[in-house]
Scaffold this active site. Structure first.
Site, PDB file in Angstrom:
ATOM      1  N   CYS A 269       0.804  -1.227   0.000  1.00 16.75           N
ATOM      2  CA  CYS A 269       0.000   0.000   0.000  1.00 16.75           C
ATOM      3  C   CYS A 269       0.835   1.275   0.000  1.00 16.75           C
ATOM      4  O   CYS A 269       0.296   2.365  -0.167  1.00 16.75           O
ATOM      5  CB  CYS A 269      -0.926   0.008   1.213  1.00 16.75           C
ATOM      6  SG  CYS A 269      -0.047   0.056   2.805  1.00 16.75           S
ATOM      7  N   GLN A 270       2.142   1.177   0.194  1.00 17.02           N
ATOM      8  CA  GLN A 270       2.963   2.381   0.341  1.00 17.02           C
ATOM      9  C   GLN A 270       2.836   3.361  -0.828  1.00 17.02           C
ATOM     10  O   GLN A 270       2.865   4.578  -0.614  1.00 17.02           O
ATOM     11  CB  GLN A 270       4.430   1.993   0.545  1.00 17.02           C
ATOM     12  CG  GLN A 270       4.731   1.348   1.885  1.00 17.02           C
ATOM     13  CD  GLN A 270       4.488  -0.151   1.874  1.00 17.02           C
ATOM     14  OE1 GLN A 270       3.938  -0.696   0.915  1.00 17.02           O
ATOM     15  NE2 GLN A 270       4.900  -0.838   2.934  1.00 17.02           N
TER      16      GLN A 270
END
Length: 405
Positions: free
Chosen positions: A79-80
């Site tokens: 998700c970064q």
């Protein structure tokens, strides 16, 4: 039904899929610590993971040629690239694994897929890229050409999608933004799910409806009082309501009713029932229940209130931005959640052991999909796949009868 899990982490979504009736054929995760968590639970003969084939590898390097027919591909790409706590570079971030996930879907052609990510993916800054991801999932065979940038590929996908031409492989994709607390998870965790069904499945699907609500929690606490009675909390040890919630409770009281179709949000207090206060030397009764010292409260870093769902657990240990990995007691004092308490907030089973240090285990948990939420979504997908299978069998039977006439 057979499933494959990508970016499995500590196994939250994969456990949910297993509880929903899917049988994992391959569970892929590149991180050693997360793989060790799954492997140690296998070694301990934990029933849900006993037969998992854990592959410690980058998803892009896995050979899928021997996998056979697959009903479901599930996973949470890192998700970064879309997180509000990161640099939010989306397609320009090398950690964007949506292309890798889509490539696996193209190769395996599952009947359905479930992909999960942070709500940051739905931010206006990413609106075109979010649409691009959905179109790539809908048409996985329309791959990017050599040297083609994503925006040009997006334009070509739009043209193909609106042309009315049918691809050999096409998926109907449903994006949904949800709060895990609305599904009985004792944590306010907003996530986006991308669920797709192969076009030939004829699955009439919508995201499962919420089962829990904040208003029902307020009603149980401040109107019926059943919440405090259940936990044996005297009035002097109850929190003070904000002006906004006071007004909300007043309205609920005037209505003389709650949303009786929905259960109360689960709180941190609910999640911790049966767990003793943690000690530095751990617990003989519960796995991973060891006091972690050093928690401090300061403006903007206040922890999770005891009588609400927890704030979103973050992938880290000390110093996460809002103190999300801390418990805030009624008197204002704080301490860090133990690994077991955090696992409860993510609805992992108590017998499921997290491998690694406190910080490492908290990273695994902060990246995980709540098991309960994963189970609810996967069970709904499974139900519709079974119905689609029955319809296909019925259609085939009718065709056989017609051909015999």
């Amino acid at each position: 039904m057979r499933s494959v899990e990508l970016f499995a982490g500590a196994g939250g979504l994969a456990l949910g899929c297993e509880l929903a009736g899917f049988k994992s054929i391959r569970t892929v995760e590149w991180d050693k610590w997360a793989c060790d968590t799954i492997r140690e639970n296998k070694a301990n003969n934990y029933s849900l993971v006993r037969n998992w084939n854990v592959v410690e590898s980058d998803v892009r390097n896995v050979d899928w040629s021997d996998i056979g027919d697959i009903d479901l591909v599930a996973g949470g790409p890192p998700c970064q690239p879309f997180s509000m706590g990161g640099k939010a570079r989306a397609a320009d971030d090398k950690r964007d694994m949506f292309p890798a996930a889509i490539d696996v879907i193209r190769k395996l052609r599952p009947r359905a897929f479930i992909l999960e990510n942070v709500r940051g993916l739905t931010r206006s800054a990413f609106s075109n890229y979010f649409s691009y991801i959905q179109l790539r999932l809908a048409h996985p065979l329309i791959t990017a050409r050599d040297g083609e940038i994503w925006s040009d590929h997006y334009a070509r996908l739009q043209a193909e999608h609106t042309s009315g031409h049918s691809d050999e492989l096409e998926y109907h994709v449903i994006p949904t933004l949800v709060n895990a607390a609305d599904y009985g998870v004792p944590q306010q965790r907003h996530r986006v799910f991308l669920v797709g069904f192969r076009a030939d499945q004829q699955a009439e699907w919508s995201f499962p409806a919420p089962t829990h609500s904040y208003d029902s929690l307020l009603h149980s606490q401040w109107i019926s009082g059943s919440y405090w009675e259940r936990h044996k909390v005297p009035p002097i040890k109850r929190p003070v309501l904000s002006d906004r919630d006071n007004r909300r409770v007043k309205i609920l009281g005037e209505l003389q009713t709650a949303d009786t179709d929905l259960l109360a949000w689960q709180t941190v207090r609910d999640a911790l029932v049966g767990l003793e206060e943690p000690a530095a030397n751990g617990s003989k009764k519960h796995l991973n229940h060891v006091l972690q010292s050093g928690a401090k409260s300061y403006p903007g870093h206040t922890g999770s209130p005891l009588d609400l769902p927890a704030k979103t657990l973050k992938a880290g240990g000390h110093g996460v931005p809002g103190g999300e990995n801390m418990l805030r007691r009624i008197d204002g004092s704080v301490r860090y959640f133990t690994i077991r308490e955090s696992a409860r907030l993510q609805t992992f089973p108590d017998r499921y052991e997290l491998h690694g240090s406190w910080g490492e285990a908290m990273r695994q948990l902060g990246n995980a999909v709540p098991v309960r939420l994963g189970q609810i979504v996967a069970a709904s997908v499974a139900e519709h796949l079974l119905k689609a299978g029955f319809r296909s069998q019925a259609d085939a039977h009718i065709l056989r009868e017609l051909s015999a006439i």
